[in-house]
Motif scaffolding. Structure first.
Motif, PDB file in Angstrom:
ATOM      1  N   MET A 119       0.865  -1.203  -0.101  1.00 59.81           N
ATOM      2  CA  MET A 119      -0.158   0.044  -0.023  1.00 59.81           C
ATOM      3  C   MET A 119       0.856   1.165  -0.106  1.00 59.81           C
ATOM      4  O   MET A 119       0.518   2.013  -0.670  1.00 59.81           O
ATOM      5  N   ALA A 120       2.054   1.228   0.800  1.00 61.20           N
ATOM      6  CA  ALA A 120       2.940   2.244   0.794  1.00 61.20           C
ATOM      7  C   ALA A 120       3.520   2.932  -0.706  1.00 61.20           C
ATOM      8  O   ALA A 120       3.327   3.861  -0.839  1.00 61.20           O
ATOM      9  N   GLU A 121       3.652   1.820  -1.261  1.00 60.10           N
ATOM     10  CA  GLU A 121       4.318   2.135  -2.685  1.00 60.10           C
ATOM     11  C   GLU A 121       3.159   2.864  -3.396  1.00 60.10           C
ATOM     12  O   GLU A 121       3.604   3.503  -4.028  1.00 60.10           O
ATOM     13  N   GLU A 122       1.921   2.284  -3.394  1.00 59.49           N
ATOM     14  CA  GLU A 122       0.900   2.973  -4.161  1.00 59.49           C
ATOM     15  C   GLU A 122       0.513   4.434  -3.732  1.00 59.49           C
ATOM     16  O   GLU A 122       0.572   5.275  -4.531  1.00 59.49           O
TER      17      GLU A 122
ATOM     18  N   ALA B 232      -6.064   9.909 -10.587  1.00 56.00           N
ATOM     19  CA  ALA B 232      -7.282   9.028 -10.258  1.00 56.00           C
ATOM     20  C   ALA B 232      -6.692   7.584 -10.311  1.00 56.00           C
ATOM     21  O   ALA B 232      -7.159   6.695  -9.650  1.00 56.00           O
ATOM     22  N   ILE B 233      -6.108   7.376 -11.346  1.00 52.21           N
ATOM     23  CA  ILE B 233      -5.478   5.802 -11.664  1.00 52.21           C
ATOM     24  C   ILE B 233      -4.738   5.380 -10.298  1.00 52.21           C
ATOM     25  O   ILE B 233      -4.874   4.384  -9.937  1.00 52.21           O
ATOM     26  N   GLU B 234      -3.803   6.446  -9.822  1.00 52.80           N
ATOM     27  CA  GLU B 234      -2.944   6.003  -8.837  1.00 52.80           C
ATOM     28  C   GLU B 234      -3.940   5.977  -7.596  1.00 52.80           C
ATOM     29  O   GLU B 234      -3.805   4.966  -6.630  1.00 52.80           O
ATOM     30  N   THR B 235      -4.834   6.854  -7.322  1.00 48.81           N
ATOM     31  CA  THR B 235      -5.790   6.511  -6.347  1.00 48.81           C
ATOM     32  C   THR B 235      -6.436   5.180  -6.286  1.00 48.81           C
ATOM     33  O   THR B 235      -6.513   4.920  -5.362  1.00 48.81           O
ATOM     34  N   ILE B 236      -6.978   4.921  -7.412  1.00 48.29           N
ATOM     35  CA  ILE B 236      -7.548   3.764  -7.489  1.00 48.29           C
ATOM     36  C   ILE B 236      -6.747   2.616  -7.347  1.00 48.29           C
ATOM     37  O   ILE B 236      -7.264   1.679  -6.391  1.00 48.29           O
ATOM     38  N   ASP B 237      -5.656   2.616  -7.398  1.00 45.26           N
ATOM     39  CA  ASP B 237      -4.522   1.729  -7.077  1.00 45.26           C
ATOM     40  C   ASP B 237      -4.746   1.556  -5.688  1.00 45.26           C
ATOM     41  O   ASP B 237      -4.233   0.293  -4.912  1.00 45.26           O
ATOM     42  N   VAL B 238      -4.492   2.685  -5.055  1.00 50.17           N
ATOM     43  CA  VAL B 238      -4.512   2.642  -3.556  1.00 50.17           C
ATOM     44  C   VAL B 238      -5.867   1.926  -2.808  1.00 50.17           C
ATOM     45  O   VAL B 238      -5.590   1.171  -1.829  1.00 50.17           O
ATOM     46  N   ILE B 239      -6.985   2.118  -3.478  1.00 57.26           N
ATOM     47  CA  ILE B 239      -8.161   1.782  -2.903  1.00 57.26           C
ATOM     48  C   ILE B 239      -8.197  -0.014  -3.261  1.00 57.26           C
ATOM     49  O   ILE B 239      -8.420  -0.777  -2.352  1.00 57.26           O
TER      50      ILE B 239
END
Length: 69
Positions: free
Chosen positions: A1-4, A26-33
């Motif tokens: 998660m930290a990497e995302e 948005a794409i990177e935020t969705i990766d965190v989710i």
């Protein structure tokens, strides 16, 4: 998660100071989710009651006034 999360920060930095775009954020935020969802499922397999955790967070945030009215 930290990497995302780092990737979200990089996208935000790029947007603020360079030629980044909102779609990348948005794409990177969705990766965190997605990473968080995966972690919750892993915890669920270990016996954690995820629904109970969600309820606890709701109650905590309600007390902080995060949900308005």
């Amino acid at each position: 998660m930290a990497e995302e999360v780092v990737e979200v920060n990089e996208a935000l930095y790029s947007y603020r100071f360079a030629d980044g775009d909102l779609l990348a954020i948005a794409i990177e935020t969705i990766d965190v989710i997605q990473a968080c969802e995966t972690m919750l499922r892993m915890l669920e397999v270990k016996g954690v009651n995820v629904e109970e955790a969600i309820g606890a967070v709701y109650v905590k945030n309600l007390g902080r006034g995060y949900y308005g009215g």
